[in-house]
Design a protein around this motif. Structure first.
Motif, short mmCIF file in Angstrom:
data_model
loop_
_atom_site.label_atom_id
_atom_site.label_comp_id
_atom_site.label_asym_id
_atom_site.label_seq_id
_atom_site.Cartn_x
_atom_site.Cartn_y
_atom_site.Cartn_z
N LEU A 174 0.88 -1.17 0.00
CA LEU A 174 0.00 0.00 0.00
C LEU A 174 0.92 1.23 0.00
CD1 LEU A 174 -2.82 1.28 0.23
CD2 LEU A 174 -2.64 1.03 2.71
N VAL A 175 1.09 1.81 -1.16
CA VAL A 175 2.04 2.92 -1.35
C VAL A 175 1.47 4.22 -0.77
CG1 VAL A 175 3.19 4.33 -3.11
CG2 VAL A 175 3.05 1.84 -3.37
N ILE A 195 -12.66 3.43 -1.07
CA ILE A 195 -11.26 2.99 -1.00
C ILE A 195 -11.11 1.97 -2.12
CG2 ILE A 195 -9.39 2.12 0.46
CD1 ILE A 195 -11.25 2.32 2.84
N SER A 196 -10.39 2.34 -3.16
CA SER A 196 -10.34 1.49 -4.36
C SER A 196 -9.05 1.79 -5.12
CB SER A 196 -11.55 1.83 -5.25
OG SER A 196 -11.34 3.09 -5.86
N PHE A 202 -1.45 0.62 -5.30
CA PHE A 202 -1.11 -0.74 -4.87
C PHE A 202 -0.03 -1.27 -5.80
CE2 PHE A 202 -5.88 -0.67 -4.18
CZ PHE A 202 -5.86 -0.64 -2.80
N TRP A 203 1.07 -1.74 -5.24
CA TRP A 203 2.11 -2.36 -6.06
C TRP A 203 2.28 -3.81 -5.62
CZ3 TRP A 203 6.52 1.88 -5.50
CH2 TRP A 203 6.09 3.05 -6.16
N LYS A 210 2.32 -2.21 -11.00
CA LYS A 210 1.29 -1.28 -10.51
C LYS A 210 -0.09 -1.87 -10.75
CE LYS A 210 4.00 2.91 -11.60
NZ LYS A 210 5.05 2.48 -10.76
N LEU A 211 -0.91 -1.91 -9.70
CA LEU A 211 -2.26 -2.49 -9.81
C LEU A 211 -3.29 -1.45 -9.41
CD1 LEU A 211 -1.38 -6.01 -8.34
CD2 LEU A 211 -1.85 -5.47 -10.72
N ASP A 212 -3.25 -0.29 -10.02
CA ASP A 212 -4.12 0.81 -9.64
C ASP A 212 -4.30 1.77 -10.80
OD1 ASP A 212 -1.94 2.75 -9.67
OD2 ASP A 212 -1.16 1.53 -8.03
#
Ligand code: UDP
Length: 235
Positions: A174-175, A195-196, A202-203, A210-212
């Protein structure tokens, strides 16, 4: 619950009234924007994915004693929420340097912060482009009292510790993330909004992938797959 009048339509969500004046319905859209609305697009299934991800995370926070506006699922893309009077402040919580912090203080993206988390305050004002505010600016503007600011900041720090651990167990770092708080009819401060992957970075802890929403902002492709992957890891 019956949907009443549409009260507000933002970039990523629509809010409806219900027959209970203290309950609203928040419906997540597939549309996506970035850079103050200058970049626009659609992420297939985003409404459903963000509703499911937010539902999971609000429930997790409630289980850990954090008060949120979440009341329950309404449909595939919508949730029932408490009506809140929102503070005109966005709280950004950071564990690792990225985005605007990297630009501001010169840390390359991915640099872990020495004293995490850093909590920053941004003024919710489109005309001003949501500027970063110092404590003195907050006092001057009178957008939030010192007491409420302290309570909301403490909640933000607690939320970070709950979410950071939860994501770490699922192979995600959680960056950073953005939170919005408000007060309910009883004057209780609750976490609102969502919160999404639209509001968090999110890495993947192993690969750094990167997953965001940076996949959308930076044209990296695979946006929908990234949101799906976040939901899969937390389900
Ligand atoms: N963020 C957000 N809404 C905003 C600005 C930021 O949800 O209007 C989130 C963003 O997704 C990231 C964190 O807050 O997880 C920090 O964003 P930053 O200040 O680095 O800005 P950005 O680089 O996204 O412009």
């Amino acid at each position: 619950m019956t949907r009443g009048e549409k009260l507000y339509e933002g970039k990523a969500k629509v809010v409806y009234a219900t027959d209970d004046p203290d309950v609203y319905i928040q419906d997540f859209k597939d549309s996506a924007t970035a850079f103050d609305g200058k970049k626009k697009g659609t992420i297939q299934e985003k409404g459903r994915l963000n509703n499911a991800i937010s539902t999971r995370l609000f429930s997790l926070l409630e289980e850990n004693g954090v008060q949120t506006h979440f009341l329950g699922k309404d449909s595939e893309t919508a949730m029932r929420i408490n009506r809140l009077d929102m503070f005109q402040v966005e709280f950004v919580v950071r564990n690792v340097a990225a985005g605007s912090l990297s630009k501001r203080i010169g840390y390359p993206e991915g640099t872990p912060l020495k004293n995490p988390p850093i909590v920053e305050y941004y003024y919710k004002d489109d005309a001003l482009g949501d500027p970063l505010l110092c404590m003195a600016h907050l006092d001057e503007l009178g957008v939030i009292s010192r007491e409420d600011l302290e309570k909301a900041t403490a909640a933000a720090v607690k939320i970070n510790s709950v979410l950071k651990g939860f994501f770490a167990e699922r192979g995600l770092t959680l960056v950073d993330f953005k939170l919005e708080f408000g007060k309910d009819a009883d004057g209780v401060i609750r976490l609102g909004d969502e919160i999404s992957p639209d509001t968090c970075r999110f890495w993947d802890s192993e690969t750094g992938e990167k997953l965001d929403k940076d996949r959308f902002r930076r044209d990296l492709g695979g946006v929908e797959d990234a949101y799906e992957e976040v939901l899969r890891r937390i389900s």
